[in-house]
Design an enzyme around this catalytic site. Structure first.
Site, PDB file in Angstrom:
ATOM      1  N   ASN A 273       4.976  -2.507  11.207  1.00 19.04           N
ATOM      2  CA  ASN A 273       5.662  -1.303  10.735  1.00 19.04           C
ATOM      3  C   ASN A 273       5.073  -0.068  11.446  1.00 19.04           C
ATOM      4  OD1 ASN A 273       3.141  -1.356   9.365  1.00 19.04           O
ATOM      5  ND2 ASN A 273       3.988  -0.020   7.789  1.00 19.04           N
ATOM      6  N   PRO A 274       5.599   1.153  11.192  1.00 16.00           N
ATOM      7  CA  PRO A 274       5.166   2.333  11.962  1.00 16.00           C
ATOM      8  C   PRO A 274       3.679   2.658  11.928  1.00 16.00           C
ATOM      9  CG  PRO A 274       7.248   2.808  10.911  1.00 16.00           C
ATOM     10  CD  PRO A 274       6.813   1.467  10.384  1.00 16.00           C
ATOM     11  N   CYS A 275       2.996   2.351  10.843  1.00 12.27           N
ATOM     12  CA  CYS A 275       1.562   2.685  10.795  1.00 12.27           C
ATOM     13  C   CYS A 275       0.657   1.506  11.079  1.00 12.27           C
ATOM     14  CB  CYS A 275       1.225   3.288   9.438  1.00 12.27           C
ATOM     15  SG  CYS A 275       1.945   4.912   9.204  1.00 12.27           S
ATOM     16  N   GLU A 277      -0.036  -1.360   9.532  1.00 14.19           N
ATOM     17  CA  GLU A 277      -0.717  -2.178   8.530  1.00 14.19           C
ATOM     18  C   GLU A 277       0.077  -3.406   8.110  1.00 14.19           C
ATOM     19  OE1 GLU A 277       1.858   0.453   5.910  1.00 14.19           O
ATOM     20  OE2 GLU A 277       0.833   0.569   7.827  1.00 14.19           O
TER      21      GLU A 277
END
Length: 779
Positions: A273-275, A277
């Site tokens: 995902n975007p971050c 994690e």
């Protein structure tokens, strides 16, 4: 359902009102925080009706209690959308990008639908053939992954996410892709591909080649043939160099991620995902939530300890909550619904870890803190698995269990994964605690309230300790605010300094050690930013990357202070002073005697003040003249909110330019037409607003002072047609206008500040967050 008043900070209430609570068609908040928690609890508990013997009302009460007590909060889409028409409750999605024009643009379409519903997306572009490769179907040549990333970026820019969340993406490319060098450099200009975080997928083969100072193979993903070789050390040095310059790319260890893939027979994980994690299979989503660790620190007499019984109870309820979210969720795509229901991944994490350490009297950068991290996360991981086992007995295992690693182990789980450490951004603001597992960003903040009042807010536990020790004073608070840290302040005892450390007080190695400690007991991955001081070297960055691999992390994101044009970390006013001194020295050395100098301000000026309605309230604009003409402008906001520092900075620069002889007409031309997101939004419902922004209002006031006012609709040359046109303006234009005209915010800051409220931004968990208003670049 009994709804006692939830104990929230004032800042938490502001963020809830701005971003989460339901508003009517006129933008008026019509929901309380207590009603929000009840709405979410009831909506999620509806899943209980699917299972024999379950009582939805009972579980709604339990879910409400753990949220209202701020022991647990789900990810933002759940808080925003549960019990509402949109109904999309997931934060994380990964979409495949197939090596065909149809596959690429299908993925763009799917991403737009997800962004509209409030989610973020991750992509691997590693399947796309390299730039210049032959396309047999057309006889042409491929344009390569980077060109298509720009198409995805433009699509994200144009999509408005239900008015509450902004599109965010992760772009990943394998280190053995032939276009890897272009990918590593693709964000060298930080104004390019702005809606993506990027990471290089590092393989074990690459790390082995790096260790032995060897070359490694580049593989064409279309032909599967070796397309060249590169020196591993040179590629690694380029990654380090770019990350040192502006924080990107990050790296993920893709083979390690797949080593722990719970469903290897279902597919290979290729993106996050975007971050970063949440590693996910293509078309998979995940629902996240976080335990507020501070709530489980209990004091019994003189003893302070962790209440593991209470923590266990909350973990079990939170796992059930997140499993119910999977059932009531409204999925943006059928493929995502099928994959999510088949694996039923959830991600339970933590927030307030740094505050918990402070409450326990343990320094973040200590072996004792690492021990606490492992104890806490191993306990949460174990109990989340126990809770998932209990749910499996009631509801059955996840459908892909037969294809999972758990079949061989004989462990029957309801969920393929149960734990994730996410950046908690706005939900940690609601809970009033530190974000995720990050250290405290700053110990004191400055806020502007009412017309011209300035309020210094200090970390509550620090304030308590200083008062108990008889050290508290306004002068000391000012010192802490200026420095952003206790280090170097003689009045503060060493034992207090050791415990109250900030992100920049902690060496990068300790950041990595803490990430690794949590990763050891986390199914998915750990979102964490390794902070570097501005004077860190490339060698320092290299050591951290290698240490992250050595200690078992699944990836790592770094940020060197002041390395981006849009600064996201600010330690205090002293940096600004140092930069100013350095700039002054260089100007003196250059002997710039021919520079334009403004004439002195006279002791007496004359002029007028007018009140102009803007999106944030009333703006009072004073235009003064002397014998040479217009010489200065003053502005003042008439109530709390808005961006007073922006208007003040604009006015000071205008006044300087006027007294330096710049033509008023030229200044007016530059100011008129500048648009403000907040003001434009208010135009539709407030006909008193006749300007486009504060700078536009100042420009028009200057024009009126020149005697050239064109009055339409009362007091401005903005027509009703203009208002309608700007209200209907598409989201892409608004976003571009907002990026071009950021809010400068505090005067003593030397970096980028929140584009919505003007407070300094934090770089944490691979994202950019404002802890004042809840703005997040990644959501």
């Amino acid at each position: 359902m009994k709804k006692g008043k939830i104990n929230l900070t004032e800042n938490a209430r502001v963020v809830l009102e701005k971003r989460y609570l339901i508003k009517d068609e006129n933008g008026k908040v019509i929901e309380t925080p207590e009603e929000l928690m009840e709405r979410v609890a009831r909506a999620v508990a509806k899943a209980e009706s699917k299972y024999p013997g379950a009582d939805p009302d009972k579980w709604a009460e339990k879910f409400y209690d753990i949220m209202a007590e701020l022991k647990f909060l789900p990810n933002s889409p759940t808080l925003m959308n549960a019990g509402r028409e949109l109904g999309q409750l997931s934060a994380c999605f990964v979409l495949p990008v197939e090596d065909s024009m149809e596959g690429i643009f299908d993925s763009i379409k799917y991403a737009a639908l997800i962004h509209k519903s409030g989610g973020g997306t991750g992509f691997s572009f590693s399947r796309l053939r390299p730039k210049g490769a032959t396309v047999k179907s057309t006889g042409g040549v491929a344009s390569g992954p980077i060109s298509f990333m720009k198409v995805f970026n433009a699509a994200t820019e144009a999509v408005k996410q239900g008015g509450t969340r902004r599109g965010a993406n992760m772009g990943i490319l394998r280190v053995d892709h032939p276009d890897i060098l272009d990918f590593i450099r693709c964000k060298e200009d930080d104004k390019e591909i702005t809606n993506f975080n990027i990471s290089v997928a590092i393989t074990d083969k690459f790390m082995e080649a790096l260790k032995n100072d060897e070359t490694y193979d580049l593989v064409d993903p279309h032909t599967k043939k070796v397309a060249g070789k590169l020196k591993a050390r040179e590629v690694f040095d380029l990654i380090v160099d770019m990350a040192w310059k502006n924080g990107e790319p990050g790296i993920i260890f893709i083979d390690r991620i797949n080593k722990y893939n719970p469903t290897p027979e279902v597919g290979e994980i290729e993106s996050t995902n975007p971050c970063g994690e949440q590693p996910l299979l293509p078309f998979e989503s995940c629902n996240l939530g976080s335990i507020n660790l501070v709530k489980f620190v209990k004091k019994s007499g003189e003893k302070i300890e962790i209440d593991y019984e209470d923590l266990k109870d909350t973990v079990h309820k939170a796992v059930r909550f997140l499993d119910d979210v999977i059932d009531v969720n409204v999925y943006p795509l059928k493929e995502i619904e099928e994959m999510t229901l088949s694996n039923r991944k959830i991600g339970l994490g933590v927030m307030g870890f740094a505050d918990m350490l402070i409450a326990l009297g343990i320094p973040y950068n200590s072996d004792e803190a690492l021990k606490i991290a492992e104890e806490i996360m191993s306990f949460i991981d174990k109990e989340s698995k126990n809770a998932s086992c209990e749910l499996a007995k009631e509801r059955g295992v996840f459908p892909n269990w037969e294809k999972s690693i758990y079949k061989e182990k004989g462990i029957k789980l309801r969920n393929a994964t149960t734990t994730t450490i996410a950046p908690t951004g706005t939900i940690s603001i609601i809970a009033g605690v530190s974000s995720g597992i990050e250290p405290v960003f700053a110990l004191a903040f400055e806020r502007h309230v009412l017309d011209n009042q300035r309020l210094v807010e200090i970390h509550p536990m620090l304030e308590q300790v200083l008062k108990e020790r008889g050290l508290y004073s306004e002068e000391l608070m000012e010192k802490i605010l200026e420095r952003g840290t206790l280090q170097g302040i003689e009045e503060v005892p060493e034992d207090i300094k050791r415990v109250f450390v900030t992100a920049h007080d902690i060496s990068p190695e300790w950041h990595v050690k803490m990430q690794a400690a949590f990763q050891k007991y986390t199914d998915n991955a750990v979102s964490k930013t390794v902070n570097f001081p501005q004077n860190a070297t490339r060698e320092d960055v290299k050591k951290v990357y290698l240490l992250a691999y050595e200690l078992g992390c699944k990836g790592v994101t770094i940020y060197r202070d002041r390395s981006r044009e849009e600064q996201v970390l600010n330690k205090g006013a002293k940096i600004e002073k140092k930069v100013k001194e350095e700039t002054t020295e260089s100007q003196e050395e250059a002997n710039m005697d021919d520079k334009i100098k403004p004439r002195p301000r006279p002791n007496v000026t004359y002029g007028s003040t007018e009140k102009v309605k803007i999106g944030c309230g009333n703006l009072y604009i004073t235009v003064n003249s002397d014998e040479n003409g217009i010489c200065e402008v003053f502005t003042n906001l008439g109530r709390a909110g808005g961006c007073p520092s922006q208007s003040e900075a604009t006015s000071r620069l205008i006044s300087l330019a006027l007294r330096a002889g710049i033509d008023v007409k030229a200044i007016v031309e530059q100011l008129k037409g500048i648009r403000c997101h907040s003001t434009l939004r208010q135009m539709a419902t407030n006909k008193d607003i006749k300007v486009l922004s504060c700078p536009d209002a100042i420009g028009r006031a200057l024009e009126r002072s020149m005697g050239k006012t064109i009055v339409v609709n009362g007091n401005s040359d903005v027509s009703e047609a203009d208002i309608k046109r700007y209200v209907d303006i598409n989201n892409e234009e608004l976003e571009k206008a907002n990026k071009k005209k950021p809010n400068p915010g505090k005067n003593n800051s030397n970096g980028a500040l929140c584009p919505e409220c003007g407070h300094e931004l934090e770089h944490e968990g691979g994202c950019v967050v404002c802890r004042s208003c809840g703005y997040s670049k990644c959501s």
